[in-house]
Design a protein around this motif. Structure first.
Motif, PDB file in Angstrom:
ATOM      1  N   GLU A 142     -40.688  23.307  30.801  1.00  0.00           N
ATOM      2  CA  GLU A 142     -40.911  23.067  29.371  1.00  0.00           C
ATOM      3  C   GLU A 142     -42.364  23.289  28.976  1.00  0.00           C
ATOM      4  O   GLU A 142     -42.682  23.476  27.800  1.00  0.00           O
ATOM      5  N   LEU A 196     -32.488  20.223  33.299  1.00  0.00           N
ATOM      6  CA  LEU A 196     -33.565  20.727  34.158  1.00  0.00           C
ATOM      7  C   LEU A 196     -33.081  20.944  35.587  1.00  0.00           C
ATOM      8  O   LEU A 196     -33.498  21.899  36.252  1.00  0.00           O
ATOM      9  N   HIS A 216     -41.803  13.139  31.037  1.00  0.00           N
ATOM     10  CA  HIS A 216     -42.247  14.289  30.240  1.00  0.00           C
ATOM     11  C   HIS A 216     -43.313  13.933  29.195  1.00  0.00           C
ATOM     12  O   HIS A 216     -43.114  14.132  27.996  1.00  0.00           O
ATOM     13  N   ASP A 226     -32.989  15.886  31.462  1.00  0.00           N
ATOM     14  CA  ASP A 226     -33.244  15.989  32.904  1.00  0.00           C
ATOM     15  C   ASP A 226     -32.071  16.579  33.677  1.00  0.00           C
ATOM     16  O   ASP A 226     -32.277  17.259  34.683  1.00  0.00           O
ATOM     17  N   ARG A 275     -35.347  24.597  24.519  1.00  0.00           N
ATOM     18  CA  ARG A 275     -34.343  24.443  25.577  1.00  0.00           C
ATOM     19  C   ARG A 275     -33.370  25.614  25.544  1.00  0.00           C
ATOM     20  O   ARG A 275     -33.091  26.125  24.463  1.00  0.00           O
ATOM     21  N   PRO A 276     -32.892  26.027  26.727  1.00  0.00           N
ATOM     22  CA  PRO A 276     -33.055  25.432  28.054  1.00  0.00           C
ATOM     23  C   PRO A 276     -34.214  26.013  28.877  1.00  0.00           C
ATOM     24  O   PRO A 276     -34.169  25.953  30.102  1.00  0.00           O
ATOM     25  N   PRO A 310     -37.120  17.878  27.110  1.00  0.00           N
ATOM     26  CA  PRO A 310     -36.105  18.302  28.073  1.00  0.00           C
ATOM     27  C   PRO A 310     -35.037  17.240  28.282  1.00  0.00           C
ATOM     28  O   PRO A 310     -35.262  16.047  28.068  1.00  0.00           O
TER      29      PRO A 310
END
Length: 287
Positions: free
Chosen positions: A211, A259, A246, A256, A218-219, A254
């Motif tokens: 990010e 991610l 973050h 998680d 996103r993403p 984000p």
């Protein structure tokens, strides 16, 4: 003083299960401020992100172990991190921030408490470069402890401090892919310099912080080619982490779970994922 956004409170479940033994090699705990006050000279104020919330996140995502990295909002007061490690029953290790005044006895106490390295912030929005004399003298003390140094840099710093990086005598880790900017392309000078730096057998890099690399939506798929290239270059010296909760994200917060899904795009080979998520962090944090 900037007030940080809270992390996404509803992380998705990763589409693929993480391997047993996986490490989140870069996460934080903040406060709670009532017990562990933030540093008066901090550049930002985060929402509390305590040990209990981090542990629940790791259980939800499927991480077995984690590395709690001391963040600048707590300065060199490492008590929140040390408390979390102590309560984790061996699950967590830590990376401290120091100011150069620490005695050998205090460093030994932190080692016994699960700390395995120190972190220095060079990033402009966090105050810029540290006292370089303190940096040099601290790095010189790490070998005897078996510790490493973590460097939070702006992309340009990879070029600015190239000579100093070349002199570091212990393993050192570049955070967040050197904070290169995806919009500047894979051939940008800072990323070429980071690739060259990875020829140094002491150099490690975290292929996380998508990010921060991305243009910000996103993403964060525009970070994928950068991570893939670094994993290809140094599969034995790459790490990955969530960066939860973050701090200082001003664009798209984000999720998680997403991610973790993105990490699978970074690293599609199961054998390389074994290195990224288990074997490599064990080298630095396993004891």
């Amino acid at each position: 003083m900037k007030t940080c956004l809270a992390p996404d409170a509803n992380p998705t479940k990763p589409k693929q299960p993480l391997p047993v033994g996986a490490w989140d090699a870069h996460c934080h705990v903040f406060g709670p401020a009532a017990d562990f006050p933030y540093a008066e000279d901090r550049s930002y104020t985060p929402p509390d992100a305590p040990f209990e919330t981090l542990r629940a996140l790791h259980d939800h995502l499927g991480f077995t172990r984690g590395v709690i990295v001391q963040a600048s909002c707590h300065g060199s007061d490492n008590r929140a991190m040390l408390d979390a490690i102590a309560r984790s029953e061996g699950r967590y290790r830590g990376v401290a921030i120091v100011d150069g005044s620490e005695t050998d006895e205090y460093l030994a106490e932190m080692d016994a408490g699960g700390v395995r390295g120190v972190r220095f912030n060079f990033v402009a929005h966090l105050g810029g470069a540290p006292d370089l004399d303190v940096f040099d003298s601290t790095v010189d003390r790490l070998a005897d402890l078996g510790w490493h140094v973590v460097l939070h840099l702006d992309a340009q710093d990879i070029l600015t401090y190239a000579d100093r990086l070349a002199r570091i005598p212990v393993p050192f880790i570049i955070d967040h892919m050197g904070r290169v900017k995806a919009q500047d392309g894979i051939e940008q000078q800072s990323f070429l310099a980071l690739q060259q730096l990875m020829e140094n057998p002491l150099a490690w890099v975290k292929v996380c912080g998508a990010e921060r690399v991305s243009v910000g939506r996103r993403p964060f798929e525009d970070a994928v080619p950068f991570a893939q290239k670094l994993i290809e270059l140094a599969p034995e010296r790459v790490l990955w982490g969530t960066d939860w909760p973050h701090p200082n994200i001003s664009k798209d917060m984000p999720n998680d779970g997403e991610l973790v899904d993105l990490m699978f795009d970074f690293c599609t080979d199961p054998l390389l994922r074994q290195k990224l998520l288990i074997d490599n962090p064990m080298k630095l944090y396993g004891r």
